[in-house]
Design a protein around this motif. Structure first.
Motif, PDB file in Angstrom:
ATOM      1  N   ARG A  44      50.972  44.121  23.056  1.00 16.20           N
ATOM      2  CA  ARG A  44      52.431  44.003  22.999  1.00 16.20           C
ATOM      3  C   ARG A  44      53.239  43.149  24.146  1.00 16.20           C
ATOM      4  NH1 ARG A  44      52.837  49.034  22.884  1.00 16.20           N
ATOM      5  NH2 ARG A  44      53.066  49.337  20.503  1.00 16.20           N
ATOM      6  N   ALA A  45      52.422  43.445  25.477  1.00 16.30           N
ATOM      7  CA  ALA A  45      52.931  42.757  26.331  1.00 16.30           C
ATOM      8  C   ALA A  45      52.740  41.203  26.365  1.00 16.30           C
ATOM      9  CB  ALA A  45      52.208  43.048  27.738  1.00 16.30           C
ATOM     10  N   THR A  46      51.699  40.797  25.666  1.00 20.18           N
ATOM     11  CA  THR A  46      51.465  39.285  25.604  1.00 20.18           C
ATOM     12  C   THR A  46      52.362  38.714  24.403  1.00 20.18           C
ATOM     13  OG1 THR A  46      48.971  39.754  25.986  1.00 20.18           O
ATOM     14  CG2 THR A  46      49.525  37.626  24.913  1.00 20.18           C
ATOM     15  N   MET A  47      52.696  39.673  23.493  1.00 17.54           N
ATOM     16  CA  MET A  47      53.530  39.069  22.277  1.00 17.54           C
ATOM     17  C   MET A  47      55.073  39.138  23.074  1.00 17.54           C
ATOM     18  SD  MET A  47      52.366  41.629  19.317  1.00 17.54           S
ATOM     19  CE  MET A  47      53.745  41.239  18.214  1.00 17.54           C
ATOM     20  N   ASP A  48      55.332  39.980  23.903  1.00 16.25           N
ATOM     21  CA  ASP A  48      56.668  39.766  24.489  1.00 16.25           C
ATOM     22  C   ASP A  48      56.738  38.526  25.450  1.00 16.25           C
ATOM     23  OD1 ASP A  48      57.351  42.344  23.263  1.00 16.25           O
ATOM     24  OD2 ASP A  48      57.092  43.552  25.000  1.00 16.25           O
ATOM     25  N   GLU A  49      55.487  38.318  26.035  1.00 11.86           N
ATOM     26  CA  GLU A  49      55.619  37.112  27.171  1.00 11.86           C
ATOM     27  C   GLU A  49      55.665  35.856  26.194  1.00 11.86           C
ATOM     28  OE1 GLU A  49      53.165  35.463  30.811  1.00 11.86           O
ATOM     29  OE2 GLU A  49      52.459  37.292  29.914  1.00 11.86           O
ATOM     30  N   LEU A  50      55.101  35.818  25.063  1.00 11.15           N
ATOM     31  CA  LEU A  50      55.051  34.709  24.287  1.00 11.15           C
ATOM     32  C   LEU A  50      56.318  34.338  23.686  1.00 11.15           C
ATOM     33  CD1 LEU A  50      51.827  35.082  22.268  1.00 11.15           C
ATOM     34  CD2 LEU A  50      52.373  33.168  23.930  1.00 11.15           C
ATOM     35  N   SER A  51      57.176  35.533  23.198  1.00 11.19           N
ATOM     36  CA  SER A  51      58.414  35.439  22.887  1.00 11.19           C
ATOM     37  C   SER A  51      59.414  34.944  23.873  1.00 11.19           C
ATOM     38  CB  SER A  51      58.804  36.715  22.219  1.00 11.19           C
ATOM     39  OG  SER A  51      60.215  36.803  21.894  1.00 11.19           O
ATOM     40  N   LEU A  52      59.434  35.153  25.208  1.00 14.74           N
ATOM     41  CA  LEU A  52      60.264  34.771  26.352  1.00 14.74           C
ATOM     42  C   LEU A  52      60.168  33.483  26.526  1.00 14.74           C
ATOM     43  CD1 LEU A  52      62.052  35.611  28.491  1.00 14.74           C
ATOM     44  CD2 LEU A  52      60.157  36.329  29.963  1.00 14.74           C
ATOM     45  N   THR A  53      58.686  33.014  26.594  1.00 14.20           N
ATOM     46  CA  THR A  53      58.387  31.498  26.752  1.00 14.20           C
ATOM     47  C   THR A  53      58.712  30.687  25.667  1.00 14.20           C
ATOM     48  OG1 THR A  53      56.129  32.319  27.736  1.00 14.20           O
ATOM     49  CG2 THR A  53      56.310  29.827  27.033  1.00 14.20           C
ATOM     50  N   PHE A  54      58.979  31.012  24.405  1.00 13.91           N
ATOM     51  CA  PHE A  54      59.408  30.445  23.615  1.00 13.91           C
ATOM     52  C   PHE A  54      60.895  30.225  23.394  1.00 13.91           C
ATOM     53  CE2 PHE A  54      60.303  29.633  18.733  1.00 13.91           C
ATOM     54  CZ  PHE A  54      59.767  28.270  18.755  1.00 13.91           C
ATOM     55  N   SER A  55      61.508  31.315  23.593  1.00 17.56           N
ATOM     56  CA  SER A  55      62.982  31.174  23.624  1.00 17.56           C
ATOM     57  C   SER A  55      63.488  30.410  25.075  1.00 17.56           C
ATOM     58  CB  SER A  55      63.408  32.923  24.042  1.00 17.56           C
ATOM     59  OG  SER A  55      63.102  33.240  25.040  1.00 17.56           O
ATOM     60  N   ARG A  56      62.576  30.497  26.014  1.00 18.12           N
ATOM     61  CA  ARG A  56      63.076  29.497  27.211  1.00 18.12           C
ATOM     62  C   ARG A  56      62.949  28.008  26.783  1.00 18.12           C
ATOM     63  NH1 ARG A  56      59.738  32.270  32.286  1.00 18.12           N
ATOM     64  NH2 ARG A  56      61.146  33.892  32.730  1.00 18.12           N
ATOM     65  N   TYR A  57      61.852  27.761  26.084  1.00 15.22           N
ATOM     66  CA  TYR A  57      61.739  26.427  25.159  1.00 15.22           C
ATOM     67  C   TYR A  57      62.777  25.914  24.632  1.00 15.22           C
ATOM     68  CZ  TYR A  57      60.309  22.852  22.036  1.00 15.22           C
ATOM     69  OH  TYR A  57      60.359  21.551  21.147  1.00 15.22           O
ATOM     70  N   LEU A  58      63.267  27.023  23.663  1.00 15.39           N
ATOM     71  CA  LEU A  58      64.557  26.622  22.749  1.00 15.39           C
ATOM     72  C   LEU A  58      65.685  26.365  23.646  1.00 15.39           C
ATOM     73  CD1 LEU A  58      63.700  29.025  19.658  1.00 15.39           C
ATOM     74  CD2 LEU A  58      63.475  26.557  19.823  1.00 15.39           C
ATOM     75  N   ARG A  59      66.027  27.344  24.566  1.00 18.23           N
ATOM     76  CA  ARG A  59      67.209  27.051  25.323  1.00 18.23           C
ATOM     77  C   ARG A  59      67.115  25.859  26.051  1.00 18.23           C
ATOM     78  NH1 ARG A  59      66.658  32.567  26.576  1.00 18.23           N
ATOM     79  NH2 ARG A  59      65.459  32.082  28.629  1.00 18.23           N
ATOM     80  N   GLY A  60      66.106  25.484  26.962  1.00 17.36           N
ATOM     81  CA  GLY A  60      65.866  24.178  27.340  1.00 17.36           C
ATOM     82  C   GLY A  60      66.121  22.845  26.489  1.00 17.36           C
ATOM     83  N   GLN A  61      65.440  22.825  25.372  1.00 22.14           N
ATOM     84  CA  GLN A  61      65.473  21.729  24.304  1.00 22.14           C
ATOM     85  C   GLN A  61      67.087  21.861  23.861  1.00 22.14           C
ATOM     86  OE1 GLN A  61      62.478  19.997  23.144  1.00 22.14           O
ATOM     87  NE2 GLN A  61      64.392  18.859  22.808  1.00 22.14           N
ATOM     88  N   MET A  62      67.740  22.841  23.547  1.00 16.38           N
ATOM     89  CA  MET A  62      68.991  22.727  23.116  1.00 16.38           C
ATOM     90  C   MET A  62      69.878  22.168  24.246  1.00 16.38           C
ATOM     91  SD  MET A  62      69.340  23.527  19.946  1.00 16.38           S
ATOM     92  CE  MET A  62      71.243  23.579  19.934  1.00 16.38           C
ATOM     93  N   THR A  63      69.658  22.336  25.258  1.00 18.48           N
ATOM     94  CA  THR A  63      70.436  21.842  26.567  1.00 18.48           C
ATOM     95  C   THR A  63      70.275  20.176  26.701  1.00 18.48           C
ATOM     96  OG1 THR A  63      70.084  23.868  27.938  1.00 18.48           O
ATOM     97  CG2 THR A  63      70.838  21.882  29.165  1.00 18.48           C
ATOM     98  N   VAL A  64      68.846  19.900  26.432  1.00 20.68           N
ATOM     99  CA  VAL A  64      68.597  18.420  26.653  1.00 20.68           C
ATOM    100  C   VAL A  64      69.340  17.711  25.362  1.00 20.68           C
ATOM    101  CG1 VAL A  64      66.711  16.578  26.677  1.00 20.68           C
ATOM    102  CG2 VAL A  64      66.529  18.857  27.975  1.00 20.68           C
ATOM    103  N   ILE A  65      69.224  18.329  24.209  1.00 19.69           N
ATOM    104  CA  ILE A  65      69.855  17.777  22.899  1.00 19.69           C
ATOM    105  C   ILE A  65      71.329  17.563  23.122  1.00 19.69           C
ATOM    106  CG2 ILE A  65      70.237  18.217  20.542  1.00 19.69           C
ATOM    107  CD1 ILE A  65      67.710  19.310  20.396  1.00 19.69           C
ATOM    108  N   LEU A  66      71.872  18.801  23.546  1.00 19.51           N
ATOM    109  CA  LEU A  66      73.486  18.629  23.768  1.00 19.51           C
ATOM    110  C   LEU A  66      73.870  17.747  24.822  1.00 19.51           C
ATOM    111  CD1 LEU A  66      74.596  22.423  23.731  1.00 19.51           C
ATOM    112  CD2 LEU A  66      74.964  20.568  21.923  1.00 19.51           C
ATOM    113  N   PHE A  67      72.960  17.508  25.966  1.00 20.43           N
ATOM    114  CA  PHE A  67      73.347  16.314  26.935  1.00 20.43           C
ATOM    115  C   PHE A  67      73.059  14.992  26.392  1.00 20.43           C
ATOM    116  CE2 PHE A  67      71.378  13.189  29.782  1.00 20.43           C
ATOM    117  CZ  PHE A  67      72.340  12.927  30.673  1.00 20.43           C
ATOM    118  N   VAL A  68      72.355  14.564  25.748  1.00 22.79           N
ATOM    119  CA  VAL A  68      71.843  13.368  25.153  1.00 22.79           C
ATOM    120  C   VAL A  68      72.942  12.945  24.028  1.00 22.79           C
ATOM    121  CG1 VAL A  68      70.205  11.877  23.904  1.00 22.79           C
ATOM    122  CG2 VAL A  68      69.561  13.211  25.458  1.00 22.79           C
TER     123      VAL A  68
END
Length: 222
Positions: A44-68
């Motif tokens: 369960r802790a591993t799944m939560d950490e994977l979910s957090l990492t993927f959400s960070r990726y999506l937030r970062g990707q959306m920031t870069v997309i909006l900037f460009v």
């Protein structure tokens, strides 16, 4: 026909995503049943950490997309280039492959700029070079690098490896795949060592069969 096929696939993906989100808790419980009860907390802790990492990726990707997308659209409006919003949108969409959004937006924009005047075309070339450098040296390292704790060189190497393995699709999934593997592999290594310790007692990678046999004989003698 190709556009219709991609549209249908996109709609199916959206519907599947909705069903997965609706049944997220039930799917998680069923997934936990694949592991022994003693390992449920770690899984369960591993799944939560994977979910957090993927959400960070999506937030970062959306920031870069909006900037460009925003910077390209504003610049093209300033140069009075037609289809500025459409070209900016395309540049943002292409940014799902890091470093490629500005390049993809530059091709039609510079072409239309030279059709307007040579000075406009040269000015747009200078603008896209500046955006590409700003994106590569500031935006991606600052946003994606800090969100995922990955160096820009790691991102570039992941893109190259993804392109070699699976072409454009590999480049799209390379960054999230590497970021998830960075979280998953240490947990798998710890789980493997835990299983070995259950089987042989106290175990470390330096221990071989002879060392384990010696410990077993000593325990029997005792």
């Amino acid at each position: 026909l190709g556009a219709l096929g991609w549209t249908i696939k996109g709609l199916i993906s959206i519907v599947m995503s909705i069903y997965l989100l609706t049944d997220k808790e039930a799917i998680g419980r069923q997934f936990l049943h694949l592991f022994p009860a003693d390992d449920h907390a770690e899984v369960r802790a591993t799944m939560d950490e994977l979910s957090l990492t993927f959400s960070r990726y999506l937030r970062g990707q959306m920031t870069v997309i909006l900037f460009v997308a925003t910077s390209v659209t504003v610049a093209l409006l300033g140069f009075r280039i037609p289809y500025a919003f459409f070209i900016g949108f395309i540049a943002g969409v292409l940014e799902i492959i890091p470093y490629f959004g500005a390049i993809g937006g530059a091709l039609p924009a510079v072409t239309l700029g030279f059709m307007r005047s040579p000075y406009t075309g040269i000015g747009l070339i200078a603008f896209f070079i500046a955006v590409n450098q700003l994106e590569g040296h500031l935006i991606i390292p600052l946003v994606m690098g800090r969100s995922l704790e990955m160096r820009p060189l790691t991102i570039l190497l992941a893109l190259i490896a993804g392109e070699q393995l699976a072409g454009i699709a590999g480049m799209i999934i390379a960054i999230p795949a590497v970021s998830l593997l960075r979280v998953l592999l240490p947990h798998l290594a710890r789980h493997y060592q835990h299983l070995r310790s259950r089987e042989y007692g106290i175990w470390s990678p330096r221990d071989g069969p002879e060392a384990r046999g010696r410990r077993s004989r000593e325990s029997l003698d005792t």
